[in-house]
Write a protein that holds these residues in place. Structure first.
Motif, PDB file in Angstrom:
ATOM      1  N   UNK A  12       0.830  -1.201   0.000  1.00 27.54           N
ATOM      2  CA  UNK A  12       0.000   0.000   0.000  1.00 27.54           C
ATOM      3  C   UNK A  12       0.868   1.257   0.000  1.00 27.54           C
ATOM      4  N   UNK A  13       1.927   1.241   0.797  1.00 28.03           N
ATOM      5  CA  UNK A  13       2.831   2.396   0.811  1.00 28.03           C
ATOM      6  C   UNK A  13       3.458   2.615  -0.559  1.00 28.03           C
ATOM      7  N   UNK A  14       3.835   1.536  -1.222  1.00 26.12           N
ATOM      8  CA  UNK A  14       4.491   1.666  -2.523  1.00 26.12           C
ATOM      9  C   UNK A  14       3.584   2.303  -3.555  1.00 26.12           C
ATOM     10  N   UNK A  15       2.279   2.196  -3.338  1.00 29.36           N
ATOM     11  CA  UNK A  15       1.317   2.789  -4.267  1.00 29.36           C
ATOM     12  C   UNK A  15       0.808   4.141  -3.768  1.00 29.36           C
ATOM     13  N   UNK A  16       1.290   4.601  -2.635  1.00 27.70           N
ATOM     14  CA  UNK A  16       0.831   5.870  -2.083  1.00 27.70           C
ATOM     15  C   UNK A  16      -0.570   5.813  -1.516  1.00 27.70           C
ATOM     16  N   UNK A  17      -1.042   4.607  -1.196  1.00 23.13           N
ATOM     17  CA  UNK A  17      -2.405   4.443  -0.667  1.00 23.13           C
ATOM     18  C   UNK A  17      -2.291   4.284   0.843  1.00 23.13           C
ATOM     19  N   UNK A  18      -2.347   5.377   1.552  1.00 21.57           N
ATOM     20  CA  UNK A  18      -2.209   5.344   3.005  1.00 21.57           C
ATOM     21  C   UNK A  18      -3.446   5.882   3.723  1.00 21.57           C
ATOM     22  N   UNK A  19      -4.532   6.062   2.974  1.00 26.37           N
ATOM     23  CA  UNK A  19      -5.820   6.422   3.566  1.00 26.37           C
ATOM     24  C   UNK A  19      -6.760   5.233   3.403  1.00 26.37           C
ATOM     25  N   UNK A  20      -7.362   4.807   4.505  1.00 22.96           N
ATOM     26  CA  UNK A  20      -8.297   3.687   4.492  1.00 22.96           C
ATOM     27  C   UNK A  20      -9.654   4.195   4.964  1.00 22.96           C
ATOM     28  N   UNK A  21     -10.672   3.985   4.144  1.00 19.52           N
ATOM     29  CA  UNK A  21     -12.041   4.326   4.534  1.00 19.52           C
ATOM     30  C   UNK A  21     -12.701   3.057   5.059  1.00 19.52           C
ATOM     31  N   UNK A  22     -13.270   3.120   6.255  1.00 19.17           N
ATOM     32  CA  UNK A  22     -13.807   1.885   6.794  1.00 19.17           C
ATOM     33  C   UNK A  22     -14.822   2.066   7.895  1.00 19.17           C
ATOM     34  N   UNK A  23     -15.437   0.942   8.229  1.00 18.91           N
ATOM     35  CA  UNK A  23     -16.277   0.793   9.402  1.00 18.91           C
ATOM     36  C   UNK A  23     -15.938  -0.591   9.955  1.00 18.91           C
ATOM     37  N   UNK A  24     -15.171  -0.668  11.041  1.00 16.96           N
ATOM     38  CA  UNK A  24     -14.573  -1.948  11.430  1.00 16.96           C
ATOM     39  C   UNK A  24     -15.549  -2.872  12.142  1.00 16.96           C
ATOM     40  N   UNK A  25     -15.332  -4.156  11.912  1.00 11.93           N
ATOM     41  CA  UNK A  25     -15.989  -5.214  12.663  1.00 11.93           C
ATOM     42  C   UNK A  25     -14.933  -6.169  13.172  1.00 11.93           C
ATOM     43  N   UNK A  26     -15.366  -7.214  13.839  1.00 11.60           N
ATOM     44  CA  UNK A  26     -14.395  -8.125  14.439  1.00 11.60           C
ATOM     45  C   UNK A  26     -13.525  -8.816  13.397  1.00 11.60           C
ATOM     46  N   UNK A  27     -14.061  -9.044  12.196  1.00 11.66           N
ATOM     47  CA  UNK A  27     -13.269  -9.726  11.170  1.00 11.66           C
ATOM     48  C   UNK A  27     -12.236  -8.803  10.526  1.00 11.66           C
ATOM     49  N   UNK A  28     -12.308  -7.520  10.793  1.00  9.18           N
ATOM     50  CA  UNK A  28     -11.344  -6.564  10.228  1.00  9.18           C
ATOM     51  C   UNK A  28     -10.246  -6.187  11.216  1.00  9.18           C
ATOM     52  N   UNK A  29     -10.423  -6.538  12.480  1.00 13.59           N
ATOM     53  CA  UNK A  29      -9.456  -6.108  13.488  1.00 13.59           C
ATOM     54  C   UNK A  29      -8.031  -6.609  13.213  1.00 13.59           C
ATOM     55  N   UNK A  30      -7.835  -7.848  12.752  1.00 16.88           N
ATOM     56  CA  UNK A  30      -6.452  -8.278  12.478  1.00 16.88           C
ATOM     57  C   UNK A  30      -5.742  -7.434  11.418  1.00 16.88           C
ATOM     58  N   UNK A  31      -6.469  -6.978  10.397  1.00 16.48           N
ATOM     59  CA  UNK A  31      -5.854  -6.113   9.392  1.00 16.48           C
ATOM     60  C   UNK A  31      -5.464  -4.772   9.998  1.00 16.48           C
ATOM     61  N   UNK A  32      -6.291  -4.256  10.896  1.00 17.47           N
ATOM     62  CA  UNK A  32      -6.086  -2.926  11.464  1.00 17.47           C
ATOM     63  C   UNK A  32      -5.179  -2.924  12.692  1.00 17.47           C
ATOM     64  N   UNK A  33      -4.757  -4.096  13.141  1.00 15.59           N
ATOM     65  CA  UNK A  33      -3.921  -4.214  14.339  1.00 15.59           C
ATOM     66  C   UNK A  33      -2.660  -3.369  14.215  1.00 15.59           C
ATOM     67  N   UNK A  34      -2.321  -2.661  15.308  1.00 17.20           N
ATOM     68  CA  UNK A  34      -1.118  -1.806  15.330  1.00 17.20           C
ATOM     69  C   UNK A  34      -1.078  -0.902  14.105  1.00 17.20           C
ATOM     70  N   UNK A  35      -2.149  -0.196  13.873  1.00 13.24           N
ATOM     71  CA  UNK A  35      -2.291   0.636  12.679  1.00 13.24           C
ATOM     72  C   UNK A  35      -1.157   1.652  12.616  1.00 13.24           C
ATOM     73  N   UNK A  36      -0.440   1.712  11.474  1.00 15.83           N
ATOM     74  CA  UNK A  36       0.783   2.534  11.405  1.00 15.83           C
ATOM     75  C   UNK A  36       0.484   4.030  11.493  1.00 15.83           C
ATOM     76  N   UNK A  37       1.436   4.769  12.005  1.00 21.97           N
ATOM     77  CA  UNK A  37       1.284   6.213  12.157  1.00 21.97           C
ATOM     78  C   UNK A  37       1.236   6.946  10.825  1.00 21.97           C
TER      79      UNK A  37
END
Length: 550
Positions: A12-37
């Motif tokens: 994602x960084x290599x493509x300049x995509x560092x904005x994520x639009x979302x509404x989290x649920x329990x199945x998304x938490x592993x992806x969002x874990x320790x979300x980078x600064x």
């Protein structure tokens, strides 16, 4: 060793995509874990609003938006907005969490059964990687597909236990290679085809240019202007377009074609060659029987969408990138020589198109009492908004009044849904301002339309996004009442929506709100809101109904 999560973030960084639009649920938490600064998470309170914000963001930036939804229920909630993004040709990667692989076969709670089937046919591609190690490559492919013509949303289902899987050296090398790949399209049409089109344009007695929203989306605005000026082509906007493909204050600009068969053909009467660029042939509603073209007219379509070319009911088509093809076409015409004067029989800009310069002057009428007329309200908003405004419009019954008072004179300045559904306006305006913080955004959204995405106001307030929301409020679905008269369907229930306190709703979400008492007051409120960097403002303008016309 590195994890799938780390490899995904690198991609994602290599493509300049560092904005994520979302509404989290329990199945998304592993992806969002320790979300980078260095990433930004934009929270929407409902999934359709999440996708709508991403739609506006992608269109405003010209890049691809990344969306993260909650397994099957989240995708289901978002489907209307995904359909809109598909109609808008918006590049978007929609991801959704999935149950852990060990429990998918037993369809445990939150399993997205037939995950790739659910978003179809609204997406270009839907996929669930067969292994955790395939997630980076699948994500890279998703970006390539979203960004190549015809651009649009794609979908990935990602099991929640994939992100902690460790990649060995070979798997990490494959993920890194996938991140580096780029796919480019948008080449010009073949020279012989362009030369043949140039001959047809040169030989036509009275050719006309029709531009669509893809001209803006593909960066072909200046190329379209150069072609029109060289051949002195009158220019019409294709009907029901979500973007503007030609400067509306240009002397060659004629206006917007009516979105119905017979009136559109009648409008083009007298032209022997119709060149359509970046639009379908044509987007109609309602049904008014008649020919696609007037007698004696031929048509050529230039589009980057092969499906658009295939389904056109008349004419020839070139499938190619708009900007390089238009530039080559003008170059060929210039080499052929000839004058830059008007083509034989060509019309000049219509009186209606010349009559109202872009957002100039004070409101035309003295609206001392409320509700004010839609014409007065739109004139007031147009007079007060800065010239560099990005306009988002979702007030269907007032679109003609908008067109009469606002002339879009630069690229990337107008967004409207082409899909026919509601819920785009509020959300897209928030996304557009997040993507273009250097330009003011004014969203004109009907009081009925606003209810489909009202929670977008919370995001605007929470992230202090300075959008000016103007709500022309007529307390009814005015466009449906017009269609009821047009289609002779009296007695339809559910077309009135009284009792909504929009100012109270906005304040409840944290957005300052005002009720305009007349046109002068409305102009004053808009001027103040569009010059304030402090956050969103909502302005309610009570209006009377003005029936639209074809």
């Amino acid at each position: 060793m590195t994890t799938v999560r780390a490899a995904t973030l690198e991609l994602l960084r290599s493509r300049g995509v560092t904005t994520v639009f979302g509404n989290p649920g329990s199945t998304e938490l592993p992806f969002l874990q320790d979300f980078p600064d260095d990433f930004r998470y934009v929270l929407g309170l409902q999934e359709a609003v999440v996708v709508g914000m991403a739609d506006g963001y992608a269109q405003a930036t010209g890049g691809t938006a990344l969306v993260n939804l909650h397994t099957a229920p989240g995708v289901g909630n978002a489907m209307g907005a995904i359909i809109t993004a598909a109609a808008n040709h918006t590049p978007m990667v929609v991801t959704a969490g999935q149950q852990v692989r060990a429990m998918m076969t037993m369809e445990a709670l939150l399993t997205n059964v037939d995950a790739t089937v659910l978003p179809r046919p609204a997406v270009k591609w839907a996929y669930e990687p067969p292994r955790a190690q395939d997630v980076p490559a699948a994500l890279a492919r998703a970006f390539h597909l979203a960004e190549t013509a015809p651009r649009g949303p794609v979908f990935l289902s990602l099991p929640m236990d994939d992100f902690d899987v460790e990649l060995d050296e070979a798997e990490y090398a494959a993920a890194t290679a996938a991140a580096r790949r780029r796919v480019h399209d948008g080449t010009a049409a073949a020279a012989p085809a362009v030369e043949a089109l140039a001959r047809r344009l040169a030989e036509a007695a009275n050719p006309v240019l029709v531009t669509g929203g893809a001209v803006d989306a593909e960066g072909a605005w200046e190329a379209a202007v150069a072609l029109a000026e060289h051949r002195q082509l009158p220019v019409w906007a294709s009907p029901i377009e979500g973007r503007v493909g030609f400067p509306e204050d240009h002397p060659l600009y004629q206006g917007v074609l009516p979105p119905a068969l017979a009136p559109l053909a009648q409008t083009l009467a007298g032209h022997d060659l119709v060149l359509v660029v970046g639009a379908p042939v044509f987007r109609y509603y309602p049904y008014v029987p008649g020919p696609v073209l007037p007698d004696g007219a031929e048509l050529v379509l230039l589009t980057s969408d092969p499906d658009e070319a295939a389904r056109a009911p008349v004419g020839d088509a070139l499938v190619a990138g708009l900007r390089p093809t238009l530039e080559l076409l003008t170059e060929v015409l210039e080499k052929k020589g000839g004058t830059d004067g008007p083509a034989a029989g060509a019309t000049t800009a219509s009186a209606a198109a010349r009559a109202v310069p872009a957002a100039e002057g004070a409101p035309a009428a003295d609206a001392a009492t409320e509700p004010m007329s839609a014409v007065d309200a739109l004139a007031a908003v147009a007079s007060a908004a800065p010239p560099e405004t990005v306009w988002v419009n979702e007030s269907p019954s007032n679109i003609q009044a908008f067109r009469d008072h606002v002339r879009i004179d630069r690229p990337g300045s107008f967004l409207m849904t082409t899909g026919g559904g509601l819920g785009f306006g509020l959300a897209a305006a928030v996304g557009a301002r997040l993507g273009r913080p250097d330009r003011p955004v004014v969203a004109l959204v009907g009081d009925g339309s606003a209810q489909y995405a009202i929670t977008a106001l919370w995001t605007a307030a929470a992230y202090r996004v300075p959008v000016t929301f103007v709500i022309p409020a007529n307390r009814e679905y005015a466009i449906l009442k017009w269609f009821g008269r047009f289609e002779n369907t009296p007695g339809v229930p559910g077309l009135d929506i009284p009792g909504i306190d929009l100012c109270a709703l906005a304040r409840g979400y944290g957005v300052p709100a005002h009720r305009a008492t007349d046109a002068a007051h409305l102009a004053e409120l808009v001027a103040a809101a569009t010059t304030s960097p402090d956050g969103p403002v909502l302005i309610v303008a009570p209006i009377t109904t003005v029936p639209p016309t074809l």
